[in-house]
Design an enzyme around this catalytic site. Structure first.
Site, mmCIF file in Angstrom:
data_model
loop_
_atom_site.group_PDB
_atom_site.id
_atom_site.type_symbol
_atom_site.label_atom_id
_atom_site.label_comp_id
_atom_site.label_asym_id
_atom_site.label_seq_id
_atom_site.Cartn_x
_atom_site.Cartn_y
_atom_site.Cartn_z
ATOM 1 N N GLU A 36 0.883 -1.168 0.000
ATOM 2 C CA GLU A 36 0.000 0.000 0.000
ATOM 3 C C GLU A 36 0.916 1.211 0.000
ATOM 4 O O GLU A 36 1.774 1.317 0.871
ATOM 5 C CB GLU A 36 -0.830 0.028 1.293
ATOM 6 N N ARG A 261 5.097 -13.111 9.510
ATOM 7 C CA ARG A 261 5.757 -11.850 9.219
ATOM 8 C C ARG A 261 7.060 -11.774 9.993
ATOM 9 O O ARG A 261 7.256 -12.493 10.974
ATOM 10 C CB ARG A 261 4.849 -10.670 9.517
ATOM 11 N N LYS A 271 3.879 0.611 10.048
ATOM 12 C CA LYS A 271 4.017 1.849 9.277
ATOM 13 C C LYS A 271 3.436 3.039 10.039
ATOM 14 O O LYS A 271 3.949 4.145 9.929
ATOM 15 C CB LYS A 271 3.328 1.700 7.925
HETATM 16 P P1 ATP Z 1 -0.286 -1.687 6.780
HETATM 17 O O1 ATP Z 1 -1.251 -2.764 6.352
HETATM 18 O O2 ATP Z 1 -0.301 -1.361 8.223
HETATM 19 O O3 ATP Z 1 -0.298 -0.484 5.913
HETATM 20 P P2 ATP Z 1 1.682 -3.560 5.919
HETATM 21 O O4 ATP Z 1 2.927 -3.842 6.680
HETATM 22 O O5 ATP Z 1 0.655 -4.614 5.759
HETATM 23 O O6 ATP Z 1 1.148 -2.284 6.600
HETATM 24 P P3 ATP Z 1 1.700 -3.365 3.054
HETATM 25 O O7 ATP Z 1 2.157 -2.237 2.202
HETATM 26 O O8 ATP Z 1 0.303 -3.802 2.972
HETATM 27 O O9 ATP Z 1 2.082 -2.971 4.528
HETATM 28 O O10 ATP Z 1 2.667 -4.599 2.825
HETATM 29 C C1 ATP Z 1 2.984 -5.097 1.544
HETATM 30 C C2 ATP Z 1 3.324 -6.547 1.637
HETATM 31 O O11 ATP Z 1 4.412 -6.739 2.543
HETATM 32 C C3 ATP Z 1 2.159 -7.351 2.191
HETATM 33 O O12 ATP Z 1 2.008 -8.498 1.383
HETATM 34 C C4 ATP Z 1 2.561 -7.700 3.584
HETATM 35 O O13 ATP Z 1 2.046 -8.924 3.959
HETATM 36 C C5 ATP Z 1 4.088 -7.726 3.496
HETATM 37 N N1 ATP Z 1 4.672 -7.386 4.788
HETATM 38 C C6 ATP Z 1 4.475 -6.280 5.512
HETATM 39 N N2 ATP Z 1 5.115 -6.323 6.684
HETATM 40 C C7 ATP Z 1 5.772 -7.512 6.707
HETATM 41 C C8 ATP Z 1 6.612 -8.163 7.647
HETATM 42 N N3 ATP Z 1 6.923 -7.589 8.819
HETATM 43 N N4 ATP Z 1 7.103 -9.373 7.330
HETATM 44 C C9 ATP Z 1 6.795 -9.944 6.153
HETATM 45 N N5 ATP Z 1 6.009 -9.391 5.224
HETATM 46 C C10 ATP Z 1 5.499 -8.186 5.479
HETATM 47 MG MG MG Z 2 -1.292 -4.164 4.498
#
Ligand code: ATP
Ligand code: MG
Length: 565
Positions: A36, A261, A271
């Site tokens: 995102e 994760r 974030k």
């Molecule tokens: P938010 O949903 O709070 O905005 P997010 O960490 O889910 O944050 P995204 O931009 O949706 O951010 O993440 C993009 C991809 O990275 C998603 O597929 C998510 O599952 C993966 N991702 C995010 N954080 C982690 C992590 N700590 N370890 C592994 N994969 C991650």
């Molecule tokens: Mg997300």
């Protein structure tokens, strides 16, 4: 651009893919990384990037970079650009496959109409508070909305008028008609579309209704014919909805697979929190070298290959765990050890006068730029009557196991002579040691040790005062002073920031040969650690060096006080 395949050690996702290829379910592997664009990428995202791109490269399939841009309130072009720069820097290439969920807004809206026509979705007028009350809890079933009985015809008309902008923000939503008594809350008639007047970075004001994440995500996967949709464990409970939507729409159905994760000690990875640290100026920006962001790590001097090695080493599993920061730092050390040329740097200078060395005389010592890589060639290090050593390498009352300089003691200057400390000069007012007066043994130059001469245990680094290049050095340490800052009860994580995570040393010096060092270039300052030229604040006549990592892990093992090679 190269296509690193993160050598996928056997993991459960690989097993699924192997089976799908063997059974003929799929002929190729198509994955996606779906950020995102509401913040910068962090090391947790690197795990997902290495997994998705690594698998696609390994199986010679492809990985899409898809921006999940369905929430225009929080999304910005700046983030889109930064995400692309970071994925490229990590070494991965999406080729022509850059997509945006917003590219599919028209198709997604079409799917919404289809669901309404099939009687599988309805427009609901409950207020957000009512909706919450009707939803039930984990232990009590939900209650059906009175609008659930609306005819398809009426819902379709209302949906079209929602799109046309006839209704106020938040006044109506489109919901899937699934099961208000489901034990899975995600299946209790989840919202698919909401009314929101916000300018979207890509579609501008073309839309005043936006799809919810759960509706956009799986349908985007389907439109792109993703074979394996990899996401983190918290989406496990969303999988039944993912599957329901693909089946209800009778569209291509990718397989969602969840993995654990990445969590790391001494930092935060949400974030929301990272954005707070930036906005409240606890750090200088998203690329502050203390941040767990990829741009921060890049600026700190972490090589992308070290991050890939780290992601490989931690593996991919199905249960959540916390990885120690030292695992990442070790990967950084391993890579920099191989690639970084050596140099001497003095961080907190203490002047030493070699009283028996002729005034005005200079000589040059030769040293390898890298002890294990002769191809890097040699460097010359000037020596003269006045030198700087690091304050840490002198103690007025040294304990037994301190092999560096003290009154009456001998030490070897790295690549140079053995010197003995004859006199300690102090500031008459403060009592602080301001200079050492030493004598050198002319027979010990360039590391020589005449037969029968008493051995000298300690070796210290140094620089000639007349030749040393003045620089600023920034020492970085862990962002938080506790391993799990988000998990400490009754304390806001911001109170747990490590006040010593940044120490700027404005009076440091390095070998004169570093004068032409380029932006971002890494060096090992002997005995001290790995340092890189800061890409933002360095000026041609005043370099700033960031410490990437120390030579040894000082957090889990006590620092060796003796001589370091
Ligand atoms: P938010 O949903 O709070 O905005 P997010 O960490 O889910 O944050 P995204 O931009 O949706 O951010 O993440 C993009 C991809 O990275 C998603 O597929 C998510 O599952 C993966 N991702 C995010 N954080 C982690 C992590 N700590 N370890 C592994 N994969 C991650
Ligand atoms: Mg997300």
């Amino acid at each position: 651009m190269s296509h690193p395949t993160v050598a996928p050690g056997t993991n459960f996702i690989r097993n699924i893919i192997e089976e799908d290829l063997a059974s003929g379910k799929h002929k190729t592997v198509v994955t996606r990384f779906p950020p995102e664009p509401n913040g910068y990428l962090h090391i947790g995202h690197a795990k997902s990037i290495c997994l998705n791109f690594g698998l696609a490269n390994y199986y010679q399939g492809r990985c899409h970079l898809r921006f999940d841009d369905t929430n225009p309130v929080k999304e910005e072009q700046e983030y889109i650009d930064a995400i692309k720069a970071d994925v490229s820097w990590l070494g991965f290439d999406w080729g022509a496959h850059e997509y945006h969920a917003s590219d599919y807004f028209e198709a997604l809206y079409g799917y919404a109409e289809t669901l309404v026509e099939k009687g599988l979705a309805y427009v609901c007028d409950l207020s957000p508070e009512e909706m919450r009350a009707y939803r039930g809890t984990l232990t009590t079933p939900g209650k059906e909305s009175p609008y659930r009985k609306r005819s398809s015809k009426e819902s379709l008309d209302l949906l079209r008028r929602m799109r046309a902008g006839e209704f106020a923000d938040g006044s109506r939503v489109l919901r899937a008609r699934i099961d208000m008594t489901s034990p899975n809350l995600n299946l209790r008639d989840p919202i698919l579309y909401r009314i929101l007047r916000a300018t979207h970075p890509r579609t501008g004001n073309a839309w005043c209704i936006y799809p919810m994440y759960d509706f956009a995500h799986g349908q985007s996967d389907s439109l792109e014919r993703i074979t394996h949709s990899l996401c983190t464990l918290e989406f496990q409970d969303h999988r039944p909805l993912y599957d329901w939507l693909c089946e209800a729409l009778e569209i291509y159905h990718p397989q969602q697979i969840e993995f654990a994760r990445l969590n790391l000690t001494y930092t935060v990875m949400s974030k929301r929190r990272l954005l707070e640290l930036v906005n409240e100026k606890h750090v200088s920006g998203w690329d502050d070298p203390r941040m767990p962001t990829l741009s921060g790590m890049r600026r700190r001097g972490f090589p992308p290959a070290a991050i890939r090695t780290f992601c490989e080493r931690i593996g991919v599993g199905k249960s959540d765990s916390v990885i120690d920061m030292s695992v990442l730092e070790d990967c950084v050390r391993e890579h920099l050890d191989q690639t970084a040329p050596r140099a001497m740097g003095v961080l907190r200078p203490l002047k030493v006068t070699i009283t028996n060395y002729p005034e005005g005389q200079t000589e040059e010592f030769t040293a390898a730029r890298h002890p294990k890589d002769p191809a890097m060639g040699n460097r010359t290090i000037p020596f003269s009557r006045e030198i700087y050593i690091d304050q840490d390498d002198f103690m007025e009352e040294p304990p037994k196991q301190f092999f560096r300089l003290g009154p009456g003691r001998e030490v070897r200057l790295r690549y140079g002579y053995v010197i003995r400390c004859d006199d300690v000069i102090k500031d008459p007012v403060s009592g602080e040691v301001i200079e050492l007066r030493c004598s050198y043994d002319a027979a010990t130059g360039g590391g020589a040790l005449p037969e029968g001469r008493k051995k000298v245990k300690g070796i210290i680094h140094w620089l000639s005062v007349a030749h040393a290049l003045p620089v600023e050095v920034r020492l970085y340490d862990r962002l938080f002073s506790v391993a799990n800052p988000a998990g400490v009860k009754d304390r806001d994580y911001r109170e747990l920031l490590n006040a010593e995570a940044l120490e700027a040393l404005a009076q440091a010096f390095v070998e004169p040969g570093l004068a032409g060092a380029s932006s971002g270039e890494s060096f090992q300052f002997e005995r001290l650690g790995y340092f890189c030229v800061d890409t933002k604040d360095s000026k041609p006549d005043r370099l700033v060096f960031n410490r990437s990592v120390t030579l040894r892990d000082a957090w889990t093992k006590p620092e060796t006080k003796g001589n370091q090679p």
